[in-house]
Design an enzyme around this catalytic site. Structure first.
Site, mmCIF file in Angstrom:
data_model
loop_
_atom_site.group_PDB
_atom_site.id
_atom_site.type_symbol
_atom_site.label_atom_id
_atom_site.label_comp_id
_atom_site.label_asym_id
_atom_site.label_seq_id
_atom_site.Cartn_x
_atom_site.Cartn_y
_atom_site.Cartn_z
ATOM 1 N N ASP A 236 47.007 -29.333 86.629
ATOM 2 C CA ASP A 236 48.238 -28.851 85.999
ATOM 3 C C ASP A 236 49.405 -29.092 86.954
ATOM 4 O OD1 ASP A 236 50.304 -27.460 84.821
ATOM 5 O OD2 ASP A 236 49.169 -25.621 84.488
ATOM 6 N N HIS B 206 48.384 -29.812 82.106
ATOM 7 C CA HIS B 206 48.962 -28.560 81.618
ATOM 8 C C HIS B 206 48.730 -28.337 80.129
ATOM 9 C CE1 HIS B 206 51.657 -25.133 81.787
ATOM 10 N NE2 HIS B 206 52.409 -25.636 80.812
ATOM 11 N N SER C 254 50.841 -21.408 78.532
ATOM 12 C CA SER C 254 52.012 -21.562 79.387
ATOM 13 C C SER C 254 52.847 -20.277 79.372
ATOM 14 C CB SER C 254 52.807 -22.789 78.946
ATOM 15 O OG SER C 254 53.758 -23.150 79.906
#
Length: 421
Positions: A326, A360, A232
């Site tokens: 995601d 994600h 991320s």
């Protein structure tokens, strides 16, 4: 004969190791329900259950017997772990203190009734985050705040810096598990930890440069370079590190953006602005969760060009791990941008592995997929995406792909295990 739960490995093992679960001493074709539970360090309870039927030989082996329903269905030997759900909604299972194991309680109950049947047998599996001999060293070197994990033996070992996203201070469980596979791994905090800044208002790359120098000067780390692993926001930080800093030899990015995000990035006399975002475009799902997918503007639009990380400056191979569902941002699109930019500058095409129905938060194997949870910084319920069974399968494969990539580029091993997905 009384029913007996058989676990292999027996007693305890590492969290990322598969666990073989079998029950002996049942009646032929006896219906049973298996339940698992664990509590995290804060007391949150996670539970899963599945219904099975013994075979004609009075046994039940989860590697051969499909679940007939419950928290999951079908042949899922590790389903009783990855399907664990929090008793209190929106709690994500993470390991805060890797020096202690998670204790998983397993029970076998008679029948398939909604109400629990007679308890036939039970067992406990302690799942460690430090393999035998792996050492944890707190790091307070100048401004650097981190934890270093070293494999057994004398070393030196190939080095990796591990960065998480924008929701935690020092997150160690991925680094501790990776060290069990032969790497010296530095879990690096960059905000919300001890005397580090409380918020991500500005990020200075010099801090990460000092972390690289620390690793390269450590007697247990094999030089002359190290690798990076980022998830991320930690992913675009790793992109910037690979693009501007010396001593980097390989980089793995898990659901990362190709632009600098969240806060301006400073390095020497250079500033990379953050990618423009519009919180007015936050959407709310039918379940009431927030999704940030549409808040991020297109990095290719002219007004965002300065926020793009100049990854073409990097002299390293890249591996992009992508969850195709995601819901935090467009990870697959960002990986495609990276590939096109690298090739346009005559660089090696990055390896990109895309996982369908995967969200994600791609964790090491057997962590329950986090489809939605309360963000530690924002304090809001965020939807991350992913279908639990597919996401869990992706986590197992991605973990092996990451190790294969690092072994190849840090140890010179040329054998590459291709993705099964």
């Amino acid at each position: 004969m009384a029913a007996t739960l058989i676990l292999e490995p027996a007693g305890r093992c590492c969290w990322d190791e598969p666990l073989r679960i079998a029950v002996r001493g049942l009646a032929p074709e006896q219906p049973v329900t298996l339940r698992t539970s664990l509590r995290d360090e804060e007391g949150a309870l996670f539970r899963a259950h599945a219904r099975y039927r013994a075979d004609a030989r009075d046994e039940l082996d989860l590697e051969r017997a499909p679940a007939l329903g419950g928290s999951f269905a079908g042949l899922q030997p590790m389903g009783l772990l990855w399907a664990l759900e929090p008793e209190k909604a929106l709690v994500r299972l993470v390991k805060r203190d890797v020096r202690t194991p998670f204790a998983v309680e397993l029970e076998v109950l008679d029948g398939h009734d909604t109400e629990p049947g007679r308890l036939l047998c039970l067992a406990q599996n302690k799942r460690d985050f430090l393999r035998p001999g792996v050492r944890r060293e707190p790091v307070r070197a100048g401004p650097v705040r981190a934890a270093l994990f070293l494999p057994p033996d004398e070393g030196p070992f190939p080095g990796i810096i591990d960065l998480f996203g924008s929701s935690r201070g020092l997150c160690e469980y991925r680094a501790s598990l990776l060290a069990g596979h032969g790497f010296a791994v530095l879990a690096l905090a960059y905000f919300r930890f001890e005397d580090l800044p409380e918020d991500l208002n500005d990020v200075h790359l010099e801090y990460f440069e000092e972390a690289v120098d620390f690793m390269l000067q450590h007697p247990k780390v094999k030089g002359p370079s190290i690798a990076l692993l980022g998830f991320s926001k930690g992913g675009d930080l790793c992109l910037s590190m690979a693009s501007f800093l010396k001593g980097i030899t390989a980089t793995v990015l898990i659901n990362a953006c190709v632009a600098n995000t969240v806060a301006p990035l400073h390095y020497k006399d250079m500033i990379i602005p953050k990618l423009v975002d519009d919180l007015g475009k936050v959407k709310i799902t039918k379940s009431g969760f927030l999704t940030f997918m549409d808040t991020w503007s297109n990095p290719l639009e002219e007004h965002n060009h300065q926020s793009l990380v100049p990854l073409e400056k990097a002299q390293v191979p890249f591996l992009f791990i992508v969850g195709m569902d995601d819901q935090s941002w467009k990870s697959e699109f960002y990986a495609q941008i990276a590939s096109e930019r690298l090739q346009a500058h005559g660089k090696e095409r990055p390896q990109i592995i895309c996982y369908p129905e995967t969200g994600h938060c791609i964790d090491p194997p057997y962590f329950p997929p986090s489809r939605a949870s309360v963000h530690a910084v924002l304090g809001e319920a965020i939807f991350y995406g992913g279908e639990p069974k597919a996401h869990s399968k992706a986590q197992v494969d991605a973990w092996q792909q990451i190790q294969t990539f690092f072994h190849k580029h840090l140890n010179g091993k040329k054998s590459v295990k291709h993705s099964k997905i």
